[in-house]
Design a protein around this motif. Structure first.
Motif, mmCIF file in Angstrom:
data_model
loop_
_atom_site.group_PDB
_atom_site.id
_atom_site.type_symbol
_atom_site.label_atom_id
_atom_site.label_comp_id
_atom_site.label_asym_id
_atom_site.label_seq_id
_atom_site.Cartn_x
_atom_site.Cartn_y
_atom_site.Cartn_z
ATOM 1 N N THR A 22 12.887 -6.296 73.085
ATOM 2 C CA THR A 22 13.644 -5.441 72.056
ATOM 3 C C THR A 22 13.108 -3.864 72.104
ATOM 4 N N ARG A 23 13.867 -2.905 71.697
ATOM 5 C CA ARG A 23 13.553 -1.534 71.374
ATOM 6 C C ARG A 23 13.687 -1.317 69.758
ATOM 7 N N ARG A 24 13.936 -2.442 69.176
ATOM 8 C CA ARG A 24 14.292 -2.408 67.689
ATOM 9 C C ARG A 24 13.010 -2.801 67.137
ATOM 10 N N PRO A 25 12.001 -2.317 66.426
ATOM 11 C CA PRO A 25 10.850 -2.824 65.625
ATOM 12 C C PRO A 25 11.418 -3.519 64.335
ATOM 13 N N VAL A 26 10.863 -4.565 64.034
ATOM 14 C CA VAL A 26 11.393 -5.307 62.629
ATOM 15 C C VAL A 26 10.144 -5.478 61.861
ATOM 16 N N PRO A 27 10.129 -4.884 60.625
ATOM 17 C CA PRO A 27 8.937 -5.172 59.387
ATOM 18 C C PRO A 27 8.724 -6.314 59.405
ATOM 19 N N TRP B 136 28.961 -16.996 59.653
ATOM 20 C CA TRP B 136 27.950 -17.295 60.600
ATOM 21 C C TRP B 136 26.749 -18.411 59.789
ATOM 22 N N PRO B 137 26.500 -19.375 60.865
ATOM 23 C CA PRO B 137 25.760 -20.382 60.292
ATOM 24 C C PRO B 137 24.313 -19.892 59.592
ATOM 25 N N ARG B 138 23.887 -20.422 58.581
ATOM 26 C CA ARG B 138 22.999 -20.000 57.886
ATOM 27 C C ARG B 138 21.741 -20.100 58.657
ATOM 28 N N ASP B 139 20.786 -19.114 58.839
ATOM 29 C CA ASP B 139 19.417 -19.300 59.514
ATOM 30 C C ASP B 139 19.590 -19.350 60.927
ATOM 31 N N LEU B 140 20.631 -19.277 61.308
ATOM 32 C CA LEU B 140 20.776 -19.166 62.816
ATOM 33 C C LEU B 140 20.631 -17.629 63.405
ATOM 34 N N SER C 12 21.773 -9.965 60.620
ATOM 35 C CA SER C 12 20.643 -9.711 61.355
ATOM 36 C C SER C 12 19.592 -10.567 60.948
ATOM 37 N N TYR C 13 19.055 -11.239 61.909
ATOM 38 C CA TYR C 13 18.183 -12.474 61.870
ATOM 39 C C TYR C 13 16.754 -11.543 61.476
#
Length: 847
Positions: free
Chosen positions: A108-113, A257-261, A416-417
Motif C-alpha cells: 500500500t501507499r497509504r500509511p495507517v496510524p 458491510w459485515p462488521r470487522d470484515l 475503512s478497516y
C-alpha cells in the motif's frame, strides 16, 4: 474487431511478439515519453479498460488455481499471497481466492496510524514508488512457506527483485512464485532473475497467462514524441468529451458491510474473511441494486473502484452480474495516459479530478479512463470511508465529474478497516485456519510462527533495546565542528571502504541491486574555478541566508515552549542546525542542544537515535531541522517513521521551502544556499550517512565517515562565520518577517510535488526519485549522481552560475524552460547503465 493497439502500431511500427492471446490481453497507448514510446494497457485487469467483472475475476482465479496445482495442497496451505498496489490489488486477491487455502496481503501507499510497517520497497519505474507492507498480524510474512507475488505485468523484474530482497533478509524462505497476467521480460531480465534465485538459494517459479516481447523499430522514440506533440496540438493534451446536462444528483447505496470484515488486503485477508464476504455478497449486491432501481433507465452499469480499493468493487460487480445486471468494472488511477478517441486505441477518454483521500504524498490529479463516452446508464462508485471526503463531493470532484457524463451516479462506501491493537483472537497463521487463542498484538515483525506470545508494549511504542547506546560523536575527533556545535548520533565508519564510482552506484541503485545508502559516492573535489564561485556566492548571499536562519529560528522559539532541542537531518541539515543554534545564542543567550541523526529514503529514520533522544530529552522539545525541501520526500519519510514513536513532532524546520512541503521555514524562495554547493567540505568533513546490514546492527546508530584527509579544503567554519557575521544587520528585518509569518497561512500546498510528477511524466522518467527539484537538489545530482539534463527556469541568474559550471564540466545539457516553480530541476539519467546514452545521444561516461 479492431485490436486496441492498431492506432499506435500503424503509426510507430510497434509489434507484440509472442503468444497468440497477447492482442486480446494487451492494447497500446502513449504517454509523453522520450524513453519509451508505448504503454501496454491490459484488457482483462479492469483498471483502465472496463470489462465484465466475471472476466476480470476469472483471470485471477485461473492463475491462482494454476499456482495451487504447481505447489500442491500442502504447500498451498503454507503459502502467503502478496499483491502490488495499486494495479494488482484485486488480481492478487483473485489469485489468493484461486489458491483458496492461503492468506492475502497487498502493498500500500497509504500509511495507517498505529500500524507498524513489516517491510517496504521501491518500485523504480512507477510515478509513485514507495510501497509499505502493513499486515495486522506481524507473523503473516514470517512463515517459511512459499511466497506468491502477484503483479499485472512482469516487464523487467525490478519490483519483484526489490520485494524478495527486502523480505528474504527478514524472513528467508525456500520458494517464491511470481504470478502475472503477461510476462514481457527480455532475455537479460530472465537471466537476472535466475541468477538472483541462485544467489539467495531459493527456488523462483513463474506463472503467467501469456508471454512475449515488444518489438520496437528504429527511431520509435522520435516518432512517438512527434506523434504525441501532433495529437496534443490538434486535440489538446486531455481528451474530454463534451459535457452533457446533469440529469440528477447521486444517491447513496445502503451497503450493510459485515462488521470487522476488512475492506481488502491492505492489512491481510484470510480464507475465513473470504468465506464471510462470499456469504454477504448477495445482500450487498441487493443494496446496490435497490439504489439502481430507484433511478429509472439504469440498464448498463459501470462499477468503478478507487485506486487500491479494487477487490471489494470487483466482487460487488460479480454479485450484480450474477443477479442479472449488465455490468462492467474498472477503477480510478493515479497514472496519467494520453487519450485518443479511436477504436484502435486502448484509452479512448479520460476524466481528470483531484485526489480525495488526503494522500500521504500530497495532493494531485487522479484519472478515470474510458468512462466518459462509454455508453453507461449508471455508475456505481465504490470508495472506502477514508476517501468519502468533502473533496469527493466538491465541485470538480469525482462525483461531479462522473455526473457530467453518466446519467445516474450511485455512491457505495465501504468502511475503512483499521486493525485492532489488541485483537481478542489470534491473528491468522498459515495452515491453522479456524484455530483461535487470546493474545496481545506485538506489532513487531521479527516474530516467527513458533514464538511464545507474551504481553508487549502498544504497537505505536518503540520497543527498548537491551544494550546501552553510545554517546554522540563530537569534533574534533569526529567532524571539524567544535564539540559544542553538534553531537552526531552516528557510528564512525571512517576506516571502512565504502566509496564506489558514481556510474557503478547509479547502475546498481536503478537496477535494484543496491540501495543508495549502502555505499558512498567518491567525494567530488571541485575545480579552482568552481571554488571561486562558491566563495563569490557566499559573499553575495550571506545576508540573505542570515535572514532565513533568523526567521526560521525565531519562528521555532515563538511556537515551541521551553528549550527546543535541535535535531538536524545529517548531513544537509547540520550546517543549518549549527547556524540556528548560533542565532539563538547571539540574540537570546540560549544554549540550545543540537544533534545530528540519519534518515534514509525508503528505510526511515535511525530508530536507535530516536531512542537515545527520548532517553535524554523530552521528545516534545525536539525540533527536526533540514536545509531545504525539494519535492518533500524526506518530509513524508520522517512523518511516517515517527508514527512508531510517541511524543515527537514530525514538522521539519527548514531554511528554504521552495516545494511548499512544511509550515516552518525561513523562506519559500528557491535560491542558492552555498552549503549545497559542496559535499563534506562544507558539512564538517562528514560523509552522507550509510545504512548497510553488515555494518549497522540492530543496536547501532547509522554510520558515516569523517574525511580527515580533506582538512586542507574544509570551508565549513568559513561558511558558518560568514553567515553569522550578518546576523546583526538582518535582525530588524527578521523581526518583521516573523511577525508576518506567525499570522499567515503557512499550510503546505505541495505544489513542488505536483510539478515533479508532471516533469517525471513529461520527460518519460516515470520515477519521481530521479527528479531532483531546486538549486540544492540539482547541485547534489551534479556532484554525486549521473545527471541526464538540467532544467533551468528561464531568466534565472546568478543563483545558477555554479550549476551551469558543473553542468559544463560534466557535459550535461541545460534546458531553459518556462512555468517552473523552482529555479532549476536536476534529472538523473533514467534506467542508467554504463552503456546508456545521455540526452544528447552521446554515451554517459565518467568525467
Amino acid at each position: 474487431m479492431v485490436w486496441t493497439g492498431t492506432w499506435v502500431a500503424e503509426r510507430l511500427g510497434v509489434e507484440l511478439i509472442g503468444d497468440e492471446e497477447l492482442p486480446a490481453l494487451l492494447g497500446l497507448a502513449l504517454r509523453r515519453n522520450p524513453k519509451r514510446a508505448h504503454l501496454l494497457v491490459s484488457g482483462v485487469l479492469g483498471k483502465h479498460v472496463p470489462r465484465r467483472p466475471s472476466v476480470v475475476y476469472g483471470a485471477g482465479l485461473d492463475l491462482g488455481r494454476r499456482v495451487r496445482a504447481l505447489l500442491g495442497d500442502e504447500e498451498a496451505a503454507r503459502a502467503v499471497v502478496l499483491g502490488y498496489a495499486e494495479t494488482a490489488t484485486a488480481l492478487g486477491h483473485a489469485v489468493a481466492d484461486g489458491l483458496a487455502l492461503a492468506p492475502y496481503l497487498h502493498s500500500t501507499r497509504r500509511p495507517v496510524p498505529g500500524v507498524a510497517p513489516a517491510g517496504g520497497f521501491e518500485e523504480s519505474h512507477s510515478h509513485a514508488t514507495s510501497h509499505l507492507l502493513l499486515p495486522e498480524d506481524p507473523k503473516l510474512l514470517a512463515g517459511e512457506g512459499p511466497l506468491v507475488l502477484v503483479d499485472d505485468e512482469f516487464s523487467t523484474g525490478n519490483t519483484v527483485l526489490n520485494t524478495i530482497r527486502d523480505l528474504h533478509e527478514r524472513h528467508p524462505r525456500e520458494r517464491y512464485v511470481v504470478v502475472a497476467l503477461v510476462d514481457m521480460r527480455a532475455a537479460a531480465d530472465r537471466d537476472r532473475l535466475d541468477a538472483f534465485a541462485e544467489e539467495i538459494g531459493a527456488r523462483v517459479d513463474l506463472v503467467a497467462r501469456a508471454a512475449g516481447t515488444v518489438r520496437l523499430p528504429e527511431g520509435v522514440l522520435e516518432k512517438g514524441r512527434a506523434l504525441v506533440a501532433e495529437h496534443e496540438a490538434r486535440h489538446g493534451a486531455i481528451r474530454e468529451p463534451e459535457t452533457v446536462p446533469l440529469a440528477s444528483a447521486f444517491v447513496r447505496a445502503a451497503l450493510d458491510w459485515p462488521r470487522d470484515l476488512p475492506d481488502g488486503g491492505r492489512h491481510g485477508f484470510t480464507p475465513e474473511h473470504r468465506e464471510r464476504l462470499e456469504a454477504a455478497l448477495p445482500s450487498l449486491a441487493a443494496g446496490v441494486g435497490e439504489a439502481l432501481r430507484s433511478r429509472p433507465g439504469t440498464g448498463r452499469v459501470l462499477v468503478l473502484g478507487f485506486e487500491e480499493l479494487m477487490y471489494a468493487p470487483l466482487r460487488l460487480g460479480t454479485a450484480l452480474e450474477e443477479a442479472g445486471h449488465d455490468v462492467r468494472y474498472s477503477t480510478t488511477t493515479r497514472s496519467p495516459v494520453l487519450a485518443v478517441d479511436d477504436p484502435g486505441y486502448a484509452i479512448r477518454t479520460r476524466l481528470v479530478f483531484p485526489a480525495h483521500d488526503d494522500p500521504a504524498d500530497g495532493p494531485g490529479e487522479r484519472y478515470a479512463y474510458n468512462v466518459a463516452g462509454g455508453g453507461f446508464d449508471a455508475v456505481v462508485l465504490v470508495v472506502d470511508s477514508a476517501a468519502d471526503t468533502p473533496a469527493l463531493h466538491a465541485p470538480g470532484g469525482l462525483l461531479a465529474r462522473l455526473a457530467e457524463h453518466v446519467p445516474h451516479v450511485v455512491l457505495a462506501v465501504v468502511p475503512s478497516y483499521v486493525p485492532s491493537r489488541a485483537p481478542e483472537t489470534a491473528p491468522y497463521t498459515p495452515g491453522t485456519a479456524g484455530t483461535t487463542r487470546t493474545v496481545e498484538n506485538s506489532g513487531a515483525d521479527e516474530a516467527t510462527a513458533d514464538d511464545t506470545v507474551t504481553e508487549v508494549p502498544d504497537a505505536t511504542e518503540a520497543p527498548e533495546r537491551s544494550s546501552m547506546l553510545p554517546e554522540p560523536l563530537r569534533g574534533p575527533a569526529f567532524s571539524s565542528y567544535a564539540p559544542e556545535e553538534v553531537g552526531w548520533l552516528l557510528q564512525d565508519l571512517s576506516d571502512v571502504e565504502l566509496e564506489a564510482p558514481t556510474e557503478e552506484r547509479e547502475e546498481a541503485i536503478q537496477s535494484g541491486g543496491a540501495h543508495y545508502a549502502e555505499s558512498l559516492p567518491v567525494e567530488y573535489q571541485p575545480s579552482e574555478r568552481y571554488q571561486e564561485l562558491f566563495h563569490a556566492a557566499l559573499e553575495a548571499s550571506a545576508a540573505r541566508i542570515a535572514r532565513a536562519v533568523g526567521t526560521v529560528t525565531e519562528t521555532v522559539l515563538a511556537e515551541r515552549p521551553g528549550t527546543p532541542v535541535l535535531v538536524s537531518l545529517a548531513r544537509a541539515g547540520t550546517p543549518v542546525g549549527v547556524l540556528m543554534r548560533r542565532w539563538a545564542r547571539a540574540r537570546h543567550g540560549l544554549d540550545l542542544p543540537h544533534y545530528a541523526v540519519s534518515i534514509v529514503r525508503g528505510r526511515g529514520i535511525d530508530a536507535n537515535a530516536l531512542r537515545w533522544l527520548a532517553a535524554h530529552h523530552d521528545p516534545a522539545d525536539v525540533v527536526f531541522v533540514d536545509g531545504w525541501t525539494g519535492k518533500g520526500a524526506i518530509t513524508r519519510e520522517l512523518a511516517e517513521a515517527l508514527k512508531d514513536f510517541d511524543g515527537f513532532d514530525p514538522d521539519i524546520a527548514v531554511l528554504a521551502d521552495p516545494g511548499s512541503c512544511v509550515r516552518t521555514y525561513g523562506t519559500r524562495e528557491d535560491f542558492l544556499i552555498p552549503s549545497a554547493c559542496l559535499n563534506s567540505t562544507v558539512s564538517g568533513l562528514i560523509s552522507r550517512t550509510v545504512l548497510r546490514s553488515d555494518l549497522v546492527g540492530p543496536d547501532d546508530f547509522h554510520g558515516a565517515k569523517f574525511y580527515r584527509e580533506l582538512a586542507g579544503s574544509d570551508v565549513s567554519g568559513a561558511f558558518l562565520d560568514a553567515v553569522a557575521a550578518r546576523f546583526e544587520e538582518v535582525a530588524a528585518t527578521v523581526d518583521t518577517d516573523v511577525k508576518e509569518l506567525l499570522t499567515a497561512d503557512r499550510a503546505p500546498t505541495w505544489e513542488g510535488w505536483a510539478a515533479v510528477e508532471r516533469i517525471s511524466e513529461e520527460y518519460g522518467i516515470h520515477d519521481v526519485n530521479l527528479v531532483k527539484p531546486g538549486v540544492g537538489e540539482t547541485t547534489r545530482v551534479l556532484l554525486r549522481r549521473v545527471p541526464w539534463k538540467i532544467l533551468a527556469k528561464r531568466g534565472a541568474g546568478a543563483d545558477l552560475a555554479h550549476v551551469r559550471l558543473l553542468a559544463e564540466q560534466r557535459g550535461v545539457p541545460v534546458e531553459e524552460v518556462d512555468d517552473l516553480p523552482y529555479s532549476c530541476v536536476g534529472l538523473i539519467h533514467p534506467e542508467y547503465t554504463r552503456g546508456a546514452t545521455g540526452a544528447d545521444g552521446k554515451a554517459v561516461v565518467s568525467r
